[in-house]
Motif scaffolding. Structure first.
Motif, PDB file in Angstrom:
ATOM      1  N   ARG A  54       0.249   0.870  -2.725  1.00  0.00           N
ATOM      2  CA  ARG A  54      -0.792   0.761  -3.763  1.00  0.00           C
ATOM      3  C   ARG A  54      -0.902   2.101  -4.452  1.00  0.00           C
ATOM      4  NH1 ARG A  54      -6.637  -0.306  -1.569  1.00  0.00           N
ATOM      5  NH2 ARG A  54      -6.619   1.954  -1.393  1.00  0.00           N
ATOM      6  N   ASP A  55      -0.693   2.111  -5.785  1.00  0.00           N
ATOM      7  CA  ASP A  55      -0.783   3.381  -6.502  1.00  0.00           C
ATOM      8  C   ASP A  55      -2.246   3.690  -6.825  1.00  0.00           C
ATOM      9  OD1 ASP A  55      -1.491   2.022  -8.873  1.00  0.00           O
ATOM     10  OD2 ASP A  55       0.492   2.253  -9.773  1.00  0.00           O
ATOM     11  N   ALA A  56      -2.485   4.844  -7.409  1.00  0.00           N
ATOM     12  CA  ALA A  56      -3.852   5.305  -7.698  1.00  0.00           C
ATOM     13  C   ALA A  56      -4.587   4.374  -8.655  1.00  0.00           C
ATOM     14  CB  ALA A  56      -3.818   6.723  -8.254  1.00  0.00           C
ATOM     15  N   ASP A  57      -3.847   3.611  -9.463  1.00  0.00           N
ATOM     16  CA  ASP A  57      -4.464   2.660 -10.398  1.00  0.00           C
ATOM     17  C   ASP A  57      -4.691   1.292  -9.772  1.00  0.00           C
ATOM     18  OD1 ASP A  57      -4.530   4.551 -12.452  1.00  0.00           O
ATOM     19  OD2 ASP A  57      -2.484   4.046 -13.075  1.00  0.00           O
ATOM     20  N   SER A  89      -1.497   7.464  -3.938  1.00  0.00           N
ATOM     21  CA  SER A  89      -0.989   6.178  -3.455  1.00  0.00           C
ATOM     22  C   SER A  89      -1.290   5.996  -1.975  1.00  0.00           C
ATOM     23  CB  SER A  89       0.525   6.084  -3.671  1.00  0.00           C
ATOM     24  OG  SER A  89       0.846   6.131  -5.039  1.00  0.00           O
TER      25      SER A  89
END
Length: 166
Positions: A54-57, A89
């Protein structure tokens, strides 16, 4: 892994051991190697549920490239896959016991993905609580959630790289 840290080489070596033991055994595995300087992550899988990134967005990527389980696959000539992990992430690795609470692995993977998308704080506990809903597991459940803050090249103090939180 100390001799050759390439994830496929590690899986090939363990596959030879599993096949040498015999007894028609097989096991799944996911091997990942992180370069803490560049945040490059090389990985390979042998029949294991796909790790999720899961990325920061909040965008989730399934790291689902893989081969047959150890003991069934033989020597793989495929290379490991390498990706760059962005700061902020989170990587989630888990066993199939997490996806099989309702004995429906396909729907279980969707539920894990949905729970991961919303999990904050203690991510593994939050996912387990949402998936299990207080019910006991039918199979072993193990999770590893790794948050990536900054690569070593961005840190002032190299000792920060050795800090692990469990």
């Amino acid at each position: 892994a100390l001799i050759n840290p390439d994830p496929v080489a590690v899986l090939n070596a363990v596959d030879r051991i599993v096949r040498a033991i015999g007894q028609a055994q097989f096991v799944t595995a996911f091997v990942g190697v992180l370069d803490p300087v560049s945040f490059e992550f090389s990985f390979a899988s042998a029949g294991h549920p796909p790790a999720l990134l899961r990325d920061a967005d909040g965008v989730i990527t399934s790291l689902d490239e893989g081969d047959l389980p150890l003991g069934l696959r033989g020597r793989s000539e495929d290379g490991s896959r390498t990706i760059e992990i962005a700061p902020g992430s989170v990587l989630l690795c888990y066993t199939d016991g997490l996806t099989e609470f309702d004995r429906d692995a396909v729907d279980g993977e969707r539920r894990v993905r949905d729970a991961f998308a919303e999990a904050t704080g203690d991510i593994a506990r939050a996912i387990y609580a949402r998936i299990s809903q207080g019910r006991p597991a039918h199979d072993d459940v193990a999770m590893l959630a790794v948050a990536f803050e900054q690569p070593l090249v961005a840190l002032d103090d190299p000792r920060r790289a050795s800090v692990w939180s469990f």
